[in-house]
Design a protein around this motif. Structure first.
Motif, PDB file in Angstrom:
ATOM      1  N   LEU A 199       1.023  -1.163   0.129  1.00 27.51           N
ATOM      2  CA  LEU A 199       0.118  -0.013   0.237  1.00 27.51           C
ATOM      3  C   LEU A 199       1.077   0.857   0.039  1.00 27.51           C
ATOM      4  O   LEU A 199       1.371   1.454   1.023  1.00 27.51           O
ATOM      5  CB  LEU A 199      -0.960   0.110   1.098  1.00 27.51           C
ATOM      6  CG  LEU A 199      -2.091  -1.257   1.129  1.00 27.51           C
ATOM      7  CD1 LEU A 199      -2.851  -1.087   2.691  1.00 27.51           C
ATOM      8  CD2 LEU A 199      -3.002  -0.729  -0.137  1.00 27.51           C
ATOM      9  N   GLY A 200       1.015   1.713  -1.165  1.00 27.86           N
ATOM     10  CA  GLY A 200       1.959   2.958  -1.193  1.00 27.86           C
ATOM     11  C   GLY A 200       0.942   4.203  -1.562  1.00 27.86           C
ATOM     12  O   GLY A 200      -0.238   4.179  -1.072  1.00 27.86           O
ATOM     13  N   PRO A 201       1.525   5.106  -2.629  1.00 29.99           N
ATOM     14  CA  PRO A 201       0.540   6.034  -2.870  1.00 29.99           C
ATOM     15  C   PRO A 201      -0.689   5.535  -3.743  1.00 29.99           C
ATOM     16  O   PRO A 201      -1.884   6.161  -3.672  1.00 29.99           O
ATOM     17  CB  PRO A 201       1.347   6.892  -3.899  1.00 29.99           C
ATOM     18  CG  PRO A 201       2.800   6.436  -3.785  1.00 29.99           C
ATOM     19  CD  PRO A 201       2.573   5.078  -3.193  1.00 29.99           C
ATOM     20  N   ASP A 202      -0.693   4.265  -4.010  1.00 30.15           N
ATOM     21  CA  ASP A 202      -1.631   3.696  -4.590  1.00 30.15           C
ATOM     22  C   ASP A 202      -1.379   2.030  -4.222  1.00 30.15           C
ATOM     23  O   ASP A 202      -0.176   1.603  -4.069  1.00 30.15           O
ATOM     24  CB  ASP A 202      -1.921   3.777  -6.021  1.00 30.15           C
ATOM     25  CG  ASP A 202      -3.350   3.468  -6.222  1.00 30.15           C
ATOM     26  OD1 ASP A 202      -3.978   2.767  -5.906  1.00 30.15           O
ATOM     27  OD2 ASP A 202      -3.975   4.522  -7.277  1.00 30.15           O
ATOM     28  N   LEU A 203      -1.996   1.132  -4.708  1.00 24.50           N
ATOM     29  CA  LEU A 203      -1.957  -0.211  -4.614  1.00 24.50           C
ATOM     30  C   LEU A 203      -0.645  -0.652  -5.435  1.00 24.50           C
ATOM     31  O   LEU A 203      -0.675  -0.372  -6.722  1.00 24.50           O
ATOM     32  CB  LEU A 203      -2.878  -1.225  -4.819  1.00 24.50           C
ATOM     33  CG  LEU A 203      -2.790  -2.684  -4.431  1.00 24.50           C
ATOM     34  CD1 LEU A 203      -2.945  -2.870  -2.895  1.00 24.50           C
ATOM     35  CD2 LEU A 203      -3.880  -3.553  -4.872  1.00 24.50           C
ATOM     36  N   MET A 204       0.431  -1.251  -4.952  1.00 17.63           N
ATOM     37  CA  MET A 204       1.721  -1.625  -5.882  1.00 17.63           C
ATOM     38  C   MET A 204       1.744  -2.997  -5.812  1.00 17.63           C
ATOM     39  O   MET A 204       1.798  -3.798  -4.685  1.00 17.63           O
ATOM     40  CB  MET A 204       2.871  -0.923  -5.457  1.00 17.63           C
ATOM     41  CG  MET A 204       2.800   0.695  -5.348  1.00 17.63           C
ATOM     42  SD  MET A 204       4.301   1.534  -5.043  1.00 17.63           S
ATOM     43  CE  MET A 204       4.737   1.124  -3.564  1.00 17.63           C
TER      44      MET A 204
END
Lengths: 239, 585
Positions: A199-204
């Motif tokens: 879970l980063g700026p969006d799902l990675m």
């Protein structure tokens, strides 16, 4: 008379080896190895398909229909699947019943990894199959097959209990066709789990980190990947 | 606190008029009010807390229904809806404007504790800071997520057009998959120059609690933090709780939400008005008919139309059948949490199946009914519906209610585990903005069906059952009593239902709602379900917010659980009766 005499020596057992060979021939089934494995498959699959323990894993609306399926009217126990286990380590089947969100995605993958093999995944409903009505949402994974391998997809929003049972019967058929020759869980070595998404700026997706980094640094290449909607004019042929 | 508030002098209705309330505020704080209209009172940002305190203490606006915000492109507007539990009536609207860059508003948590989660949601979705909020962190999305999704300039990865219906959907067969349209070929988007390989997610916070009084026993206990969920058989879905334990005693509970956040509001703002109807089904998926009703009456109020008599009766019948089956299932699940695994639930689900059959025959679907329309219902009930429903209401449902009560409510083990567990006192129940059976079990006689009657509920004779202590047992018994009241309403409605039309005007798939805003609410089985809809006159809502009762009831979970054992926490959670589809939306 002469005929009788010629037959007698062969039907008589004269030595111990012959006696043993005769006993083996009478009581042991012999044949090619592949036939034997087929028989083994039959027994394995019969047992496996009739005692699938699903994981008690409800994500959203579909979970309620899953509960209804296991209640008296539809009675999932007819298929030997009534034992909903609370822990993934005791479960054979993950019924992904509901919308998989990005926030939930790492947990779903971890649960899948924690399940002991043989394991099966059923994507129940539109959301788990492909995002469903919430597909356009910013927090929704477009189908659980983006994360983990899926065996059976059940359409519906939510699928009726009948549909779920039909889907489970399809899974049983699929299990019937499996063979210990080629199923992944009898191969040599350790089976690697699916890497958990981050879970980063969006799902990675952990398998795509390098690709993401490379594309994020190169906006032109990224923009070129998008397919534009082209509304055909009259007379233009549909591709 | 309401209990310490001075005696209410004006208990008459005019206090629900924003003009009157604004005059009263002006006498106390002459500079606080910026503007007054029928849409609400616009307050100065720095006087908000003072005014809220004044409204709460002096004018007895002791219940904060709803907190939300609207992105007006040039500024943000935070909207509060307040009611008085004793006076009832429609809520008054307070508004505060804040600039678009670095937006901030004072937090109302010191006055209304029910604002806690709602303000966090506004912060998460719009990025408005609430000064003085004790725990202002993201609630639905995760810490580290890029962007504030409900801002009008936020574009989701699968963004296609501002509003539905999308141009690409008209020509059948000429379709580009959403995955292909997005350059990442998945439902994701990343900021430029993101180094995904080196990304470190922010550390998750842990609830800090003060040292408690000395342990009563000589046993040394350790403080541990237990992660509970999101996958757990008794979290009713994908709720996650961070529990701080001292031995087995709960010291703090912090719900972590958003594991089923399905972007209801963002999708709702792209949708047409009627296009939102099937999405309301999926809010609280036990009670889709009641959700439909709440949304339909909100938009009908804006349109200024009234459904025909027969449709009103059908709506009430559907809503009350929904209430019965929801409560029956809730009691079964509560017993599940108590350890009586599945057997009581199976009994409750038996009658529920019969009710779902009626829904399926009428609406075409068991659970996701999508049945109500603006100005009526989608289709008339089948010919044998009334007879079947009468049989259910007269024979089966009362018998099953009695049976459930006899076996469940008088069970000695149940009494031992439910009496004086999870007490929520009356004043706190109001202050935490709890709703529905949780509020009524604490002795508050508040029901939207009586406080602000909608549909035709003013015609029926029914009581509002309340509890006395506000413990788990009361919440259980209030639900049983409400099941009886639902049967009572159903009996009356089934006798009185007239023949006639089921739709006002002709069927219209794309209504045009006049400019304005509306907070409409209905008494759902879980509590007050509210819809805050802002229309700019186009075919799509400009702002669409759902006041979810399960979500706000969870605010009080910490208050109810602290001091009890961890096994009781599970049951207390079960007694709130949450549904994650509604909590996370």
């Amino acid at each position: 008379m002469s005929q009788e005499q010629s037959q007698t020596p062969s039907s008589l057992i004269t030595s111990e080896e012959e006696w043993l060979a005769d006993q083996v021939r009478r009581s042991v089934w012999t044949g090619p190895l592949s036939k034997f494995i087929d028989l083994l498959d039959l027994i394995y699959n019969w047992g496996r398909r009739n005692s699938i323990w699903p994981m008690g894993f409800g994500l959203a609306c579909c979970a309620i229909e899953m509960i209804c399926t296991s209640a008296t009217r539809f009675d999932i126990a007819r298929f030997g699947m009534e034992l909903f286990r609370a822990t993934p380590r005791q479960a054979d089947l993950m019924i992904v019943a509901g919308t998989v969100t990005k926030k939930m995605a790492p947990a779903v993958v971890r649960l899948y990894n924690q399940m002991a093999e043989p394991k099966y995944v059923v994507a129940m409903g539109a959301c788990a199959s492909g995002g469903g009505p919430f597909k356009e949402g910013y927090n929704v994974v477009s189908g659980v097959d983006k994360l983990i391998p899926v065996d059976v997809y059940i359409p519906g929003c939510p699928p009726t209990p009948q549909a779920l049972l039909y889907g489970l019967m399809q899974l049983q058929k699929k299990i019937d066709r499996q063979s210990i020759r080629d199923v992944p869980w009898y191969r040599k070595g350790i089976s690697e789990g699916v890497p958990e998404p981050i879970l980063g700026p969006d799902l990675m997706d952990a398998r795509r980190l390098e690709e993401i980094t490379a594309l994020a640094a190169n906006p032109e290449q990224l923009a070129a990947r998008a397919v534009q909607f082209h509304k055909p004019t009259k007379g233009e042929k549909k591709e | 606190m309401a209990a310490n508030a001075p005696a209410v002098t004006e208990t008459q209705m005019p206090l629900n008029d924003p003009q009157v309330v604004a005059e009263k505020i002006k006498t106390q704080y002459p500079d606080a009010v910026e503007a007054v209209s029928a849409q609400g009172i616009v307050l100065k940002k720095d006087r908000l807390l003072d005014v809220a305190r004044y409204l709460h203490d002096t004018l007895a606006f002791d219940y904060l229904n709803n907190v939300t915000s609207v992105d007006w492109q040039d500024h943000f507007e935070v909207v509060y809806h307040l009611t008085s539990i004793d006076r009832g009536g429609a809520p008054i609207t307070l508004k505060v404007n804040t600039a678009r860059d670095n937006p901030s508003v004072p937090s109302l948590v010191p006055v209304y504790r029910g604002a806690d989660f709602q303000e966090r949601e506004v912060y998460d979705m719009m990025g408005i800071r609430f000064e003085g909020h004790p725990n202002l962190r993201r609630i639905l999305m995760w810490e580290g997520f890029e962007g504030y999704p409900l801002r009008k300039d936020y574009k989701e990865p699968y963004y296609e057009e501002e509003k539905k219906p999308f141009g690409s959907r008209w020509d059948q067969g000429y379709h580009v998959f959403a995955e292909d349209r997005n350059p990442w070929h998945d439902n994701v988007q990343y900021p430029a120059h993101l180094d995904a390989l080196a990304y470190k997610p922010p550390r998750e916070s842990v609830p800090v609690i003060e040292a408690t009084q000395a342990a009563t026993t000589r046993l040394r206990t350790d403080k541990i933090i237990l992660n509970f969920g999101p996958q757990h058989p008794s979290t009713h879905g994908v709720l996650r709780l961070k529990v701080t334990l001292e031995g087995e005693t709960v010291r703090a509970v912090e719900p972590v939400l958003g594991y089923l956040h399905r972007n209801h509001e963002k999708i709702g703002e792209r949708n047409t008005y009627l296009g939102n109807m099937p999405f309301t089904d999926r809010l609280d998926y036990f009670t889709s008919m009641a959700n439909n009703l709440a949304y339909a009456i909100t938009v009908e109020k804006m349109l200024g139309i009234k459904p025909p008599e027969r449709a009103e009766y059908i709506r009430v019948i559907m809503a009350e059948l929904t209430r019965w089956q929801n409560h029956a299932a809730a009691l079964g699940f509560l017993y599940n949490d108590l350890g009586a695994f599945y057997t009581p639930l199976i009994y409750a689900l038996e009658e529920r199946e019969l009710i779902l059959d009626l829904f399926e025959a009428t609406a075409g679907s068991r659970m996701m009914c999508n049945y109500m329309r603006f100005g009526g219902v989608a289709r008339d009930v089948t010919d044998d519906f009334i007879d079947k429903c009468k049989y259910l209401v007269n024979e089966r449902l009362p018998r099953r209610t009695d049976e459930l009560e006899a076996y469940m409510a008088k069970n000695e083990l149940f009494l031992a585990r439910s009496k004086n567990i999870g007490i929520l006192p009356r004043d706190l129940a109001i202050n935490y903005s709890t709703a529905g059976p949780v509020l009524r079990a604490s002795g508050v006689k508040y029901d939207v069906r009586r406080a602000e009657p909608y549909s035709i509920y003013d015609r029926f004779e029914f009581d509002i059952p309340t509890g006395t202590v506000g413990d788990l047992y009361d919440r259980f018994m209030v639900r049983i009593a409400e099941m009886r009241q639902s049967i009572k309403i159903l009996k009356q409605a089934l006798e009185q239902i007239p023949p006639g039309d089921i739709m006002t005007g002709k069927k219209n798939y794309q209504v045009r709602v006049p400019k304005g805003e509306m907070y409409g609410r209905a008494e759902n089985p879980k509590g007050e379900l509210g819809f805050y809809v802002v229309s700019d006159g186009s075919a799509n809502p400009y702002r669409y917010h759902v006041r979810a009762p399960s979500f706000i009831n969870l605010t009080a979970l910490n208050q109810m659980c602290v001091g009890h054992k961890i096994a009781d926490m599970i049951v207390i959670l079960g007694s709130i009766d949450i549904v994650m589809g509604e909590v996370d939306r």
